[in-house]
Design an enzyme around this catalytic site. Structure first.
Site, PDB file in Angstrom:
ATOM      1  N   ALA A  74      48.658  56.164 -36.989  1.00  0.00           N
ATOM      2  CA  ALA A  74      49.125  54.944 -37.639  1.00  0.00           C
ATOM      3  C   ALA A  74      47.964  53.999 -37.965  1.00  0.00           C
ATOM      4  O   ALA A  74      47.928  53.396 -39.043  1.00  0.00           O
ATOM      5  CB  ALA A  74      50.156  54.247 -36.746  1.00  0.00           C
ATOM      6  N   GLN A  75      47.009  53.869 -37.046  1.00  0.00           N
ATOM      7  CA  GLN A  75      45.914  52.915 -37.244  1.00  0.00           C
ATOM      8  C   GLN A  75      45.118  53.203 -38.523  1.00  0.00           C
ATOM      9  O   GLN A  75      44.729  52.287 -39.235  1.00  0.00           O
ATOM     10  CB  GLN A  75      44.967  52.926 -36.029  1.00  0.00           C
ATOM     11  CG  GLN A  75      45.375  51.965 -34.934  1.00  0.00           C
ATOM     12  CD  GLN A  75      45.495  50.529 -35.437  1.00  0.00           C
ATOM     13  OE1 GLN A  75      44.701  50.052 -36.241  1.00  0.00           O
ATOM     14  NE2 GLN A  75      46.532  49.841 -34.995  1.00  0.00           N
ATOM     15  N   PHE A  80      53.560  53.203 -42.585  1.00  0.00           N
ATOM     16  CA  PHE A  80      52.578  52.218 -42.127  1.00  0.00           C
ATOM     17  C   PHE A  80      51.614  51.809 -43.243  1.00  0.00           C
ATOM     18  O   PHE A  80      51.303  50.639 -43.412  1.00  0.00           O
ATOM     19  CB  PHE A  80      51.782  52.781 -40.942  1.00  0.00           C
ATOM     20  CG  PHE A  80      52.565  52.829 -39.669  1.00  0.00           C
ATOM     21  CD1 PHE A  80      52.991  51.657 -39.067  1.00  0.00           C
ATOM     22  CD2 PHE A  80      52.876  54.034 -39.063  1.00  0.00           C
ATOM     23  CE1 PHE A  80      53.710  51.682 -37.877  1.00  0.00           C
ATOM     24  CE2 PHE A  80      53.596  54.072 -37.871  1.00  0.00           C
ATOM     25  CZ  PHE A  80      54.005  52.905 -37.284  1.00  0.00           C
ATOM     26  N   GLY A  81      51.126  52.796 -44.016  1.00  0.00           N
ATOM     27  CA  GLY A  81      50.151  52.504 -45.062  1.00  0.00           C
ATOM     28  C   GLY A  81      50.744  51.734 -46.226  1.00  0.00           C
ATOM     29  O   GLY A  81      50.220  50.688 -46.628  1.00  0.00           O
ATOM     30  N   ASP A 123      48.055  59.586 -43.744  1.00  0.00           N
ATOM     31  CA  ASP A 123      48.114  61.017 -43.417  1.00  0.00           C
ATOM     32  C   ASP A 123      47.901  61.932 -44.614  1.00  0.00           C
ATOM     33  O   ASP A 123      47.471  63.079 -44.452  1.00  0.00           O
ATOM     34  CB  ASP A 123      49.492  61.369 -42.818  1.00  0.00           C
ATOM     35  CG  ASP A 123      49.611  60.978 -41.361  1.00  0.00           C
ATOM     36  OD1 ASP A 123      48.735  60.241 -40.879  1.00  0.00           O
ATOM     37  OD2 ASP A 123      50.585  61.408 -40.713  1.00  0.00           O
ATOM     38  N   VAL A 128      60.347  61.194 -55.702  1.00  0.00           N
ATOM     39  CA  VAL A 128      59.359  61.429 -56.749  1.00  0.00           C
ATOM     40  C   VAL A 128      59.387  62.901 -57.124  1.00  0.00           C
ATOM     41  O   VAL A 128      59.250  63.769 -56.254  1.00  0.00           O
ATOM     42  CB  VAL A 128      57.959  61.016 -56.265  1.00  0.00           C
ATOM     43  CG1 VAL A 128      56.899  61.445 -57.263  1.00  0.00           C
ATOM     44  CG2 VAL A 128      57.920  59.510 -56.048  1.00  0.00           C
ATOM     45  N   GLY A 177      56.156  55.430 -50.910  1.00  0.00           N
ATOM     46  CA  GLY A 177      56.233  55.566 -49.459  1.00  0.00           C
ATOM     47  C   GLY A 177      56.146  54.241 -48.741  1.00  0.00           C
ATOM     48  O   GLY A 177      55.236  53.449 -48.974  1.00  0.00           O
ATOM     49  N   GLU A 196      55.004  63.393 -24.973  1.00  0.00           N
ATOM     50  CA  GLU A 196      55.978  62.328 -24.720  1.00  0.00           C
ATOM     51  C   GLU A 196      57.400  62.888 -24.633  1.00  0.00           C
ATOM     52  O   GLU A 196      58.201  62.487 -23.788  1.00  0.00           O
ATOM     53  CB  GLU A 196      55.846  61.232 -25.787  1.00  0.00           C
ATOM     54  CG  GLU A 196      54.498  60.529 -25.626  1.00  0.00           C
ATOM     55  CD  GLU A 196      54.188  59.453 -26.652  1.00  0.00           C
ATOM     56  OE1 GLU A 196      53.375  58.570 -26.335  1.00  0.00           O
ATOM     57  OE2 GLU A 196      54.737  59.493 -27.768  1.00  0.00           O
TER      58      GLU A 196
END
Lengths: 437, 437
Positions: free
Chosen positions: A322-323, A19-20, A305, A84, A16, A175
């Site tokens: 995301a953080q 972000f991570g 996540d 995968v 993946g 949003e």
């Protein structure tokens, strides 16, 4: 799989490029390891701006960045587009659709996907928005339905095409509701002289009694106010019962005729096959220890996540933002380097920098710890934070140019139907198979 | 079809929102007519930059512009996404997939499509590049084949994935060959450390003895020199015999193993059904008189690539370039206004402004009448002319930012595979049906 590597360094496989995953690879840039990243796509997606791709304000390329290009200078990095199929934890191997690959350390950074809570009809007819292809499908559906409406002779015939129901009043739903309201208020009758903007309806629905659930009450109330002001009908404490592509039904009997239901009411972790069921927590997340190692497995990490770090302080794990993924990715990278070098590891501690959400032009919500504010200044902060977080100088400039030009013209976006959305062409989903998205 | 119009003004229907169709509608902005434009897509395509979309240097949205948005201010303009099924010239009606529409004046501005000269195998396996979806398919194929090559263990296995054969050395073939050569020279081994750039081959093939056929000998020779310098193998006076998806065969017996054949060796007009066969000239173009009226039909015009204005001065009609379409579109608009007001019409006279083609960084060819030059200055002119011709301020700025950033980084483009290209998913083509593209 040919990975052109015969080195003696420990092999770190990252599943993946979200972000991570990105942070793990960056953190290991100068460490004595060989990195192989696998992803279904060859790009990183900046998910916070997906809704602007859906409404046609931004092009997909501006919020995505080639993973190969991003790591072009990093000598110990390799990349493969791969799905995968399963993880063989006993033999330290990842089985993919393009061959097998062995690992010394594995990082599962597969993120999350939309949770339809088992309702197959809703899954079939409602639109999710967790990836770029999904955001583009949504864009094309919206535009096609405006075109369709403009072909109809009566208000009654047009109504279901011009009615938008957003289920889930988290940041994505809020949003998107704001962006659709702006499309109605500023663009509809300019682009579609045959339609009247009063006939377009935007509903935002949530089971909870407030919008932006995790935000402060002050922020939540301001968001609801902004939305109502823009003409969004906010329906709170309402549960969806069913949707058949024509009519959405709510508990209590209310129904709305609509061709456009957008579902952002929940997410679930994307867990690759091969991870035992007894390691899975609520929300389909993998149970990890305080250094993000999968419980019971010495050399497999899960971050972001897809991970649930359940401790006394975090009984439900961390929020799916995301953080968390970024901070866990950084630390997992560091800790893998520690393990490789026989050094002690450091436990994870989340540094919550606060939350931002935008509703539209000059309207945003900022909950930054004890400092809370809403409106124009929050909106500037929101734009600034998102711009600096985007990967790539070109993307920053292009997004900035788009925002400026949309702001001035108040007629944002290109609104092109590049490929028609056809529901019958959607791939059949099989949530049992691991998908890296 | 509901066109929301009950006015007494003559109705002008324009089929196609390309260079020609746009000009007709613009020219009629202040005239006492009602305009209805039909197009299969909701956007105008700036075809001269399609090849940069194919190589991933530009996003599709930058070279396309919403037709509705473009005419948002024009009161007498309506637009519908529609596929024309046939034209009923006897009853002044256009039959489309979304209903019938009657006209007082009809403008056929349907442009041209790729000509495979009846070779079904080539049509099936070679990639055309005349529309945005086709350019995106080509982009994805190129990137997928680089990924595929990086999975292979030996040079022999990689070869067909890394070999690119461009058939047709007109501007499209030349510009694409240059762009692929730059991909190899500057990007390949940065993005794909497992591949060697020496193993990637780009061939440019043409039946004619020169590249850029319609250009001056001086310009053509310079283009060939630039291409060779960049490592493109130019094969002139060579005819393609067959291509089966694995191997391309040339007359005389030479073969090349390749998964990438791009076909830009010819075009043909896209003639809607309902236009009699006796009105069709060479290249499937509609025979028109000196005011672009279809021969024998008082109120139907054909302009641009789909029109053949055969006169003593132009025994083969005009070249299939944007300038002809633009100038014919402008005049057709003017002449329709003249006819509506009972004024005399003006005959078409082509003002050839010259030709430009770019090969790559600092390398372009300019043939501007008697003034001919090549290299850096021609390249600046090429960029300037293309920038000012693009529709929309935002597009101009975004393309400019992309070019600047690509020039500085020498690592241009985003190279994302947003949707995998799968040959088996291509729509079955039926050239008998009129397609507005």
């Amino acid at each position: 799989m040919n990975t052109s590597e015969n080195s003696k360094f420990p092999k770190v496989v990252i599943i993946g490029g979200g972000f991570g995953g990105l942070e793990v690879a960056k953190q290991l840039a100068d460490e004595p390891v060989d990195i192989l990243m696998l992803d279904k796509h060859n790009y990183h997606t900046f998910q916070p701006l997906l809704y602007q791709v859906a409404t046609g304000s931004l092009e997909a390329e501006s919020i995505a960045f080639s993973l190969r290009k991003n790591f072009a200078g990093q000598k110990n990095f390799r990349f493969r587009i791969a799905e995968v199929l399963t993880i063989d934890t006993a033999n330290n191997k990842v089985i993919t659709n393009v061959g097998d690959v062995s690992y010394d350390y594995l990082v599962i950074a597969t993120g999350s996907t939309t949770n339809f809570f088992g309702n197959k009809d809703i899954e079939r007819f409602a639109m999710p928005m967790k990836s770029i292809p999904e955001a583009l499908n949504l864009r094309y559906l919206v535009l096609q339905n405006l075109e369709e409406a403009s072909l109809k002779a009566t208000k009654e015939e047009r109504e279901p095409f011009l009615t938008f129901v957003l289920v889930g009043a988290g940041p994505t739903g809020v949003e998107l509701a704001g962006a659709l309201a702006e499309l109605r208020n500023h663009i509809l009758d300019r682009d579609y002289p045959e339609l009247e903007k009063e006939h377009m309806k935007v509903y935002l629905v949530d089971f909870l009694p407030k919008v932006l659930g995790p935000f402060s009450d002050e922020g939540s109330e301001a968001a609801r106010h902004f939305l109502t002001e823009m003409g969004v009908e906010v329906m709170l404490g309402v549960k969806v019962e069913s949707y058949d592509g024509e009519e959405i039904k709510f508990e209590g009997g209310k129904t709305i005729k609509t061709k456009n239901v957008i579902w952002s009411a929940g997410v679930q972790g994307v867990v690759p096959a091969g991870i035992d069921k007894d390691k899975i927590e609520r929300g389909n997340r993998i149970s990890v220890d305080t250094i993000n190692r999968v419980k019971g497995l010495e050399n497999i990490f899960a971050i972001g996540d897809v991970a649930a770090m359940i401790t006394d302080e975090t009984p439900k794990g961390h929020p799916g933002v995301a953080q968390v993924a970024i901070q866990q990715g950084k630390l997992a990278g560091k800790n893998i380097a520690h393990l490789v070098k026989g050094e002690p590891t450091e436990p994870f501690k989340y540094n919550d920098k606060g939350s931002l959400a935008t509703i539209g032009r000059n309207k945003a919500i900022a909950d930054l710890g004890k400092i809370k504010f809403q409106g124009f200044f929050a909106w500037l902060i929101w734009m600034f934070v998102h711009l600096i977080s985007l990967l790539g100088f070109r993307n920053k400039v292009v997004v900035f140019v788009n925002w400026i030009s949309n702001y001035i013209a108040n007629n944002g976006g290109s609104r092109l139907i590049i490929r028609r959305f056809k529901r019958e062409e959607l791939p059949k989903k099989d949530l049992q198979t691991a998908k890296v998205d």
